[in-house]
Design a protein around this motif. Structure first.
Motif, PDB file in Angstrom:
ATOM      1  N   GLN A 146      -8.715  -6.916  -6.112  1.00  0.00           N
ATOM      2  CA  GLN A 146      -7.626  -8.312  -6.617  1.00  0.00           C
ATOM      3  C   GLN A 146      -6.118  -7.761  -6.102  1.00  0.00           C
ATOM      4  O   GLN A 146      -5.460  -8.533  -5.831  1.00  0.00           O
ATOM      5  N   GLN A 147      -5.938  -6.526  -6.576  1.00  0.00           N
ATOM      6  CA  GLN A 147      -4.475  -6.105  -6.384  1.00  0.00           C
ATOM      7  C   GLN A 147      -4.410  -5.989  -4.822  1.00  0.00           C
ATOM      8  O   GLN A 147      -3.140  -6.543  -4.421  1.00  0.00           O
ATOM      9  N   THR A 148      -5.182  -5.614  -4.037  1.00  0.00           N
ATOM     10  CA  THR A 148      -4.897  -5.249  -2.805  1.00  0.00           C
ATOM     11  C   THR A 148      -4.738  -6.613  -2.046  1.00  0.00           C
ATOM     12  O   THR A 148      -4.028  -6.966  -1.114  1.00  0.00           O
ATOM     13  N   TYR A 149      -5.570  -7.781  -2.588  1.00  0.00           N
ATOM     14  CA  TYR A 149      -5.537  -8.882  -2.101  1.00  0.00           C
ATOM     15  C   TYR A 149      -4.121  -9.595  -2.270  1.00  0.00           C
ATOM     16  O   TYR A 149      -3.580 -10.291  -1.531  1.00  0.00           O
TER      17      TYR A 149
ATOM     18  N   ALA B  24       1.332 -10.872  -0.278  1.00  0.00           N
ATOM     19  CA  ALA B  24       2.656 -10.752  -0.291  1.00  0.00           C
ATOM     20  C   ALA B  24       3.219 -10.411   0.935  1.00  0.00           C
ATOM     21  O   ALA B  24       4.360 -10.588   1.515  1.00  0.00           O
ATOM     22  N   ALA B  25       2.462  -9.449   1.654  1.00  0.00           N
ATOM     23  CA  ALA B  25       2.792  -8.820   3.016  1.00  0.00           C
ATOM     24  C   ALA B  25       1.589  -8.923   4.053  1.00  0.00           C
ATOM     25  O   ALA B  25       0.952  -8.085   4.194  1.00  0.00           O
ATOM     26  N   PRO B  26       1.471 -10.054   4.547  1.00  0.00           N
ATOM     27  CA  PRO B  26       0.086 -10.434   5.533  1.00  0.00           C
ATOM     28  C   PRO B  26       0.304  -9.481   6.773  1.00  0.00           C
ATOM     29  O   PRO B  26      -0.841  -9.690   7.398  1.00  0.00           O
ATOM     30  N   GLU B  27       1.367  -9.157   7.273  1.00  0.00           N
ATOM     31  CA  GLU B  27       1.351  -8.252   8.391  1.00  0.00           C
ATOM     32  C   GLU B  27       1.125  -6.796   8.358  1.00  0.00           C
ATOM     33  O   GLU B  27       1.063  -6.136   9.385  1.00  0.00           O
TER      34      GLU B  27
END
Length: 174
Positions: free
Chosen positions: A30-33, A38-41
């Motif tokens: 969940q944290q990584t998702y 927040a930073a999709p790139e």
């Protein structure tokens, strides 16, 4: 008192620990998702979530996240991502073979299970053969791929083609 953000510090500590329980892995996922949103790139977040799903024994989802990373502009030419994807796909095939072997161990006379096992082994082998063939074409100077491809050709009984690959693989100092 010196901690900037106690929740963040706990999250970092949790991420650095070897998480073995499902709840801890789910929290990290969940944290990584959230980081991906927040930073999709950022490709590293995709690698991380893929690794977490792999540790949670959800290889299909791990493959999907690596494939999403490879669709990004920075991920299209990333060889490490490609190798990771191929490794996960092989692991997926291995799991299928193991599941069928386990099922066959409980019922060794079941003809349907025997044919399913044979089909799973053939699919894995065909995938590896196609993958290594394309890698040899794309990276003709990577002699490690040539050696692996030669091994598969040898297993197929294609000795002349295997010998050619082995001879080229000898150029590799390793």
């Amino acid at each position: 008192e010196k901690l900037k953000d106690q929740d963040e510090a706990q999250a970092i500590e949790q991420a650095n620990r070897a998480v073995t329980d499902a709840r801890g892995l789910e929290t990290l996922i969940q944290q990584t998702y959230a980081l991906i949103e927040a930073a999709p790139e950022d490709i590293n977040n995709y690698r991380e979530i893929s690794d977490l799903y792999q540790r949670a024994n959800d290889v299909e989802t791990a493959i999907a996240w690596i494939q999403k990373a490879r669709e990004l502009p920075n991920g299209k030419n990333d060889i490490a991502l490609e190798q990771r994807e191929q490794g996960l796909i092989i692991e997926y095939f291995d799991q299928g073979v193991k599941e069928r072997q386990d099922a066959l161990a409980t019922d060794p006379e079941n003809a349907q299970l025997q044919s399913e096992l044979q089909e799973a082994v053939e699919q894995r082998h065909a995938y590896r053969l196609d993958h290594l063939s394309s890698m040899v074409e794309r990276y003709p100077n990577d002699y490690g791929y040539r050696y692996q491809y030669g091994e598969l050709l040898f297993e197929e009984g294609l000795y002349d083609e295997a010998i050619a690959q082995f001879q080229l693989a000898q150029r590799n100092p390793n």
